[in-house]
Motif scaffolding. Structure first.
Motif, PDB file in Angstrom:
ATOM      1  N   SER A  34      10.347 -16.246  71.369  1.00 34.47           N
ATOM      2  CA  SER A  34      10.263 -14.987  71.173  1.00 34.47           C
ATOM      3  C   SER A  34       9.018 -14.669  70.109  1.00 34.47           C
ATOM      4  CB  SER A  34      11.487 -14.213  70.597  1.00 34.47           C
ATOM      5  OG  SER A  34      11.764 -14.507  69.538  1.00 34.47           O
ATOM      6  N   PHE A  35       8.310 -13.578  70.463  1.00 33.95           N
ATOM      7  CA  PHE A  35       7.001 -13.174  69.593  1.00 33.95           C
ATOM      8  C   PHE A  35       7.448 -12.508  68.280  1.00 33.95           C
ATOM      9  CE2 PHE A  35       5.440 -13.971  73.735  1.00 33.95           C
ATOM     10  CZ  PHE A  35       3.974 -13.792  73.807  1.00 33.95           C
ATOM     11  N   TRP A  36       6.769 -13.067  67.263  1.00 45.27           N
ATOM     12  CA  TRP A  36       6.985 -12.300  65.783  1.00 45.27           C
ATOM     13  C   TRP A  36       6.216 -11.221  65.738  1.00 45.27           C
ATOM     14  CZ3 TRP A  36       2.507 -12.150  63.379  1.00 45.27           C
ATOM     15  CH2 TRP A  36       1.482 -12.965  63.678  1.00 45.27           C
ATOM     16  N   GLU A  82       2.494  -4.513  66.383  1.00 46.93           N
ATOM     17  CA  GLU A  82       3.531  -4.306  65.510  1.00 46.93           C
ATOM     18  C   GLU A  82       4.162  -5.528  65.186  1.00 46.93           C
ATOM     19  OE1 GLU A  82       8.032  -2.393  64.940  1.00 46.93           O
ATOM     20  OE2 GLU A  82       6.896  -2.156  66.823  1.00 46.93           O
ATOM     21  N   ILE A  83       4.317  -5.823  63.925  1.00 51.11           N
ATOM     22  CA  ILE A  83       5.077  -7.042  63.238  1.00 51.11           C
ATOM     23  C   ILE A  83       6.622  -6.850  63.432  1.00 51.11           C
ATOM     24  CG2 ILE A  83       5.401  -8.644  61.350  1.00 51.11           C
ATOM     25  CD1 ILE A  83       2.775  -8.508  62.215  1.00 51.11           C
ATOM     26  N   ILE A  84       7.015  -7.753  64.151  1.00 47.53           N
ATOM     27  CA  ILE A  84       8.552  -7.512  64.458  1.00 47.53           C
ATOM     28  C   ILE A  84       9.503  -8.287  63.475  1.00 47.53           C
ATOM     29  CG2 ILE A  84      10.386  -7.751  66.520  1.00 47.53           C
ATOM     30  CD1 ILE A  84       7.789  -8.093  68.627  1.00 47.53           C
ATOM     31  N   GLU A  85       9.149  -9.625  63.243  1.00 43.39           N
ATOM     32  CA  GLU A  85       9.550 -10.365  62.463  1.00 43.39           C
ATOM     33  C   GLU A  85       8.730 -11.086  61.521  1.00 43.39           C
ATOM     34  OE1 GLU A  85      13.093 -12.500  64.241  1.00 43.39           O
ATOM     35  OE2 GLU A  85      11.977 -12.353  65.850  1.00 43.39           O
ATOM     36  N   PRO A  86       9.226 -11.767  60.453  1.00 44.22           N
ATOM     37  CA  PRO A  86       8.309 -12.490  59.716  1.00 44.22           C
ATOM     38  C   PRO A  86       7.826 -13.683  60.434  1.00 44.22           C
ATOM     39  CG  PRO A  86      10.433 -12.232  58.394  1.00 44.22           C
ATOM     40  CD  PRO A  86      10.507 -11.724  59.847  1.00 44.22           C
ATOM     41  N   ARG A  87       6.477 -14.040  59.951  1.00 39.01           N
ATOM     42  CA  ARG A  87       5.807 -15.039  60.765  1.00 39.01           C
ATOM     43  C   ARG A  87       6.489 -16.518  60.424  1.00 39.01           C
ATOM     44  NH1 ARG A  87      -0.537 -15.728  61.358  1.00 39.01           N
ATOM     45  NH2 ARG A  87      -0.818 -17.383  62.849  1.00 39.01           N
ATOM     46  N   GLU A  88       6.940 -16.856  59.382  1.00 46.83           N
ATOM     47  CA  GLU A  88       7.765 -17.981  59.019  1.00 46.83           C
ATOM     48  C   GLU A  88       9.097 -17.871  59.026  1.00 46.83           C
ATOM     49  OE1 GLU A  88       6.315 -20.947  58.369  1.00 46.83           O
ATOM     50  OE2 GLU A  88       4.192 -20.206  58.627  1.00 46.83           O
ATOM     51  N   LEU A  89       9.712 -18.930  59.676  1.00 49.63           N
ATOM     52  CA  LEU A  89      11.234 -19.104  59.757  1.00 49.63           C
ATOM     53  C   LEU A  89      11.709 -19.592  58.449  1.00 49.63           C
ATOM     54  CD1 LEU A  89      11.658 -20.494  63.624  1.00 49.63           C
ATOM     55  CD2 LEU A  89      12.048 -18.095  62.743  1.00 49.63           C
ATOM     56  N   THR A  90      12.811 -18.906  58.185  1.00 50.41           N
ATOM     57  CA  THR A  90      13.654 -19.512  57.019  1.00 50.41           C
ATOM     58  C   THR A  90      14.082 -20.979  57.506  1.00 50.41           C
ATOM     59  OG1 THR A  90      15.828 -18.601  57.608  1.00 50.41           O
ATOM     60  CG2 THR A  90      14.491 -17.242  56.120  1.00 50.41           C
ATOM     61  N   ALA A  91      14.888 -21.648  56.484  1.00 53.85           N
ATOM     62  CA  ALA A  91      15.519 -22.974  56.876  1.00 53.85           C
ATOM     63  C   ALA A  91      16.441 -22.899  57.784  1.00 53.85           C
ATOM     64  CB  ALA A  91      15.752 -23.874  55.587  1.00 53.85           C
ATOM     65  N   GLU A  92      17.403 -21.896  57.329  1.00 51.36           N
ATOM     66  CA  GLU A  92      18.382 -21.701  58.295  1.00 51.36           C
ATOM     67  C   GLU A  92      18.068 -21.155  59.713  1.00 51.36           C
ATOM     68  OE1 GLU A  92      22.489 -18.729  58.234  1.00 51.36           O
ATOM     69  OE2 GLU A  92      20.689 -17.972  57.352  1.00 51.36           O
ATOM     70  N   GLN A  93      17.007 -20.282  60.054  1.00 47.64           N
ATOM     71  CA  GLN A  93      16.716 -20.128  61.390  1.00 47.64           C
ATOM     72  C   GLN A  93      16.104 -21.223  62.009  1.00 47.64           C
ATOM     73  OE1 GLN A  93      13.983 -16.930  59.773  1.00 47.64           O
ATOM     74  NE2 GLN A  93      14.934 -15.276  60.739  1.00 47.64           N
ATOM     75  N   TRP A  94      15.317 -22.161  61.332  1.00 52.11           N
ATOM     76  CA  TRP A  94      14.843 -23.452  61.672  1.00 52.11           C
ATOM     77  C   TRP A  94      16.001 -24.285  62.391  1.00 52.11           C
ATOM     78  CZ3 TRP A  94      10.571 -24.904  63.931  1.00 52.11           C
ATOM     79  CH2 TRP A  94       9.470 -24.469  63.525  1.00 52.11           C
ATOM     80  N   GLY A  95      17.229 -24.084  61.621  1.00 59.60           N
ATOM     81  CA  GLY A  95      18.563 -24.957  61.938  1.00 59.60           C
ATOM     82  C   GLY A  95      18.964 -24.179  63.323  1.00 59.60           C
ATOM     83  N   HIS A 134       7.956 -24.363  75.306  1.00 58.87           N
ATOM     84  CA  HIS A 134       6.238 -23.945  75.194  1.00 58.87           C
ATOM     85  C   HIS A 134       5.781 -23.370  73.785  1.00 58.87           C
ATOM     86  CE1 HIS A 134       2.717 -21.766  76.144  1.00 58.87           C
ATOM     87  NE2 HIS A 134       2.920 -21.880  77.438  1.00 58.87           N
ATOM     88  N   PRO A 135       5.128 -24.125  73.096  1.00 57.62           N
ATOM     89  CA  PRO A 135       4.437 -23.390  71.731  1.00 57.62           C
ATOM     90  C   PRO A 135       3.566 -22.397  72.401  1.00 57.62           C
ATOM     91  CG  PRO A 135       4.564 -25.977  71.855  1.00 57.62           C
ATOM     92  CD  PRO A 135       4.910 -25.757  73.124  1.00 57.62           C
ATOM     93  N   HIS A 136       3.512 -21.384  71.456  1.00 58.23           N
ATOM     94  CA  HIS A 136       2.987 -20.156  72.029  1.00 58.23           C
ATOM     95  C   HIS A 136       2.320 -19.373  71.107  1.00 58.23           C
ATOM     96  CE1 HIS A 136       2.466 -16.608  74.468  1.00 58.23           C
ATOM     97  NE2 HIS A 136       2.560 -16.886  75.474  1.00 58.23           N
ATOM     98  N   ALA A 137       1.087 -18.967  71.277  1.00 51.68           N
ATOM     99  CA  ALA A 137       0.597 -18.107  70.094  1.00 51.68           C
ATOM    100  C   ALA A 137       1.399 -16.751  69.851  1.00 51.68           C
ATOM    101  CB  ALA A 137      -0.706 -17.532  70.548  1.00 51.68           C
ATOM    102  N   ASP A 138       1.426 -16.654  68.342  1.00 48.13           N
ATOM    103  CA  ASP A 138       2.453 -15.355  67.989  1.00 48.13           C
ATOM    104  C   ASP A 138       3.792 -15.748  68.174  1.00 48.13           C
ATOM    105  OD1 ASP A 138      -0.188 -14.233  67.441  1.00 48.13           O
ATOM    106  OD2 ASP A 138      -0.017 -12.446  68.518  1.00 48.13           O
ATOM    107  N   THR A 139       4.308 -16.840  68.159  1.00 48.76           N
ATOM    108  CA  THR A 139       5.490 -17.250  68.007  1.00 48.76           C
ATOM    109  C   THR A 139       5.971 -18.373  66.925  1.00 48.76           C
ATOM    110  OG1 THR A 139       5.643 -19.146  69.327  1.00 48.76           O
ATOM    111  CG2 THR A 139       5.639 -17.135  70.754  1.00 48.76           C
ATOM    112  N   HIS A 140       6.901 -18.473  66.674  1.00 44.38           N
ATOM    113  CA  HIS A 140       7.276 -19.315  65.616  1.00 44.38           C
ATOM    114  C   HIS A 140       7.058 -20.827  65.733  1.00 44.38           C
ATOM    115  CE1 HIS A 140       9.887 -15.784  64.527  1.00 44.38           C
ATOM    116  NE2 HIS A 140       9.139 -15.856  63.458  1.00 44.38           N
ATOM    117  N   ILE A 141       6.742 -21.366  67.060  1.00 39.47           N
ATOM    118  CA  ILE A 141       6.382 -22.446  67.329  1.00 39.47           C
ATOM    119  C   ILE A 141       4.898 -22.420  68.032  1.00 39.47           C
ATOM    120  CG2 ILE A 141       7.156 -24.620  68.585  1.00 39.47           C
ATOM    121  CD1 ILE A 141       9.841 -23.572  69.037  1.00 39.47           C
TER     122      ILE A 141
END
Length: 303
Positions: A117-119, A126-139, A163-170
């Motif tokens: 999903s897009f951040w 509109e910024i929906i979520e922080p651009r960087e995931l926390t360690a818990e979110q990566w898990g 699929h790594p994608h622009a404006d997502t966390h991957i």
């Protein structure tokens, strides 16, 4: 005298509704699905993706009839997920995945392209979520994708390709490598989109050569480096960047596709390479000649 192009006999070329400006199941700015099928076949492609679920007919018998009479076959379906949010999103995710995977399976496809999903909102910025995931979110993201890979394979016989994608966390090289290192190669492979990876500063050839066993699928796309530089400088969201023409017709952008295809061929496995040139929205007459020229260009590369 130029050297002959390598024979890319492990690469299966196709295209997708995305190359016809299709981003949504139903949108007045998009060409009708019948026109997409007619024109993708006319352009010399035999493989297609389903695109947004509901754009093409979702009845397998109808879709089989419509594709078969145009000489087309389906390589994959596509789903969007937000598995970094944890187990609470699993049921809704699986309901969505099940619809798409069932249709892909019925069409004899073997892959399910999974987009994080897009951040930030690709229309409003509109910024929906922080651009960087926390360690818990990566898990959550890693375990969720592994669970998805296992269940999709067990239930539908499909392999997921993330699929790594622009404006997502991957997106960036760092994030892609972190994701690959955190997930089981037996359950999670990558859909390497050459355009999105370049958009986010990555080197597709390097990724193929470093993580070759994780490359399960390709999207062929190029970015216009001048437009990209302005997009990066000004923090332009992906949707408006596409409207500016950041994704361009090959061979006019980066990365060069010949070395990408050659690196993929050297892996020694059969891979789909699906052309996607994001053009939403676009004039109805625009996609066909681009698709025809792109298919001709890829043939000149040996594909």
């Amino acid at each position: 005298m130029t050297a002959p192009s390598p024979v890319l006999d492990r690469i299966r070329i196709g295209s997708a509704p995305d190359s016809w400006g299709v981003w949504f199941p139903d949108d007045p700015q998009q060409v009708p699905w019948q026109r997409f099928l007619d024109e993708v076949s006319q352009s010399g492609y035999e493989w297609i993706e389903l695109g947004p679920y509901g754009y093409l007919p979702t009845d397998p018998a109808r879709l089989t009839e419509e594709t078969a009479r145009r000489g087309l076959k389906v390589s994959a379906g596509t789903v969007f997920t937000s598995l970094h949010r944890g187990p609470s999103v699993w049921d809704a995710t699986w309901e969505h995945v099940g619809q798409v995977a069932a249709l892909a399976q019925a069409m004899d496809a073997r892959h399910l392209v999974v987009i994080p999903s897009f951040w930030r909102d690709d229309k409003t910025a509109e910024i929906i979520e922080p651009r960087e995931l926390t360690a818990e979110q990566w898990g959550h993201l890693a375990t969720g994708m592994e669970r998805l890979g296992r269940q999709v394979r067990d239930t539908y016989g499909l392999d997921i390709v993330v699929h790594p994608h622009a404006d997502t966390h991957i997106d960036t090289e760092e994030h892609v490598e972190r994701f690959l290192d955190a997930t089981d190669p037996g359950l999670v492979s990558l859909c390497l989109d050459t355009g999105h990876y370049a958009y986010c500063g990555g080197d597709s050839v390097k990724l193929i050569e470093t993580y070759g066993e994780r490359i399960g699928y390709l999207h062929l796309k190029q970015v216009d480096p001048e437009i990209l530089a302005d997009v990066v400088k000004n923090g332009v969201p992906f949707g408006p960047a596409v409207q500016r023409g950041v994704m361009c017709e090959p061979p006019g952008g980066v990365p060069a596709l010949e070395p990408v295809l050659a690196a993929a061929q050297r892996l020694g496995v059969d891979l789909f390479a699906i052309v996607e040139q994001d053009m939403y929205p676009c004039e109805p007459e625009r996609p066909l000649p681009i698709a025809q020229r792109t298919r001709k260009f890829l043939r000149s590369c040996g594909a």
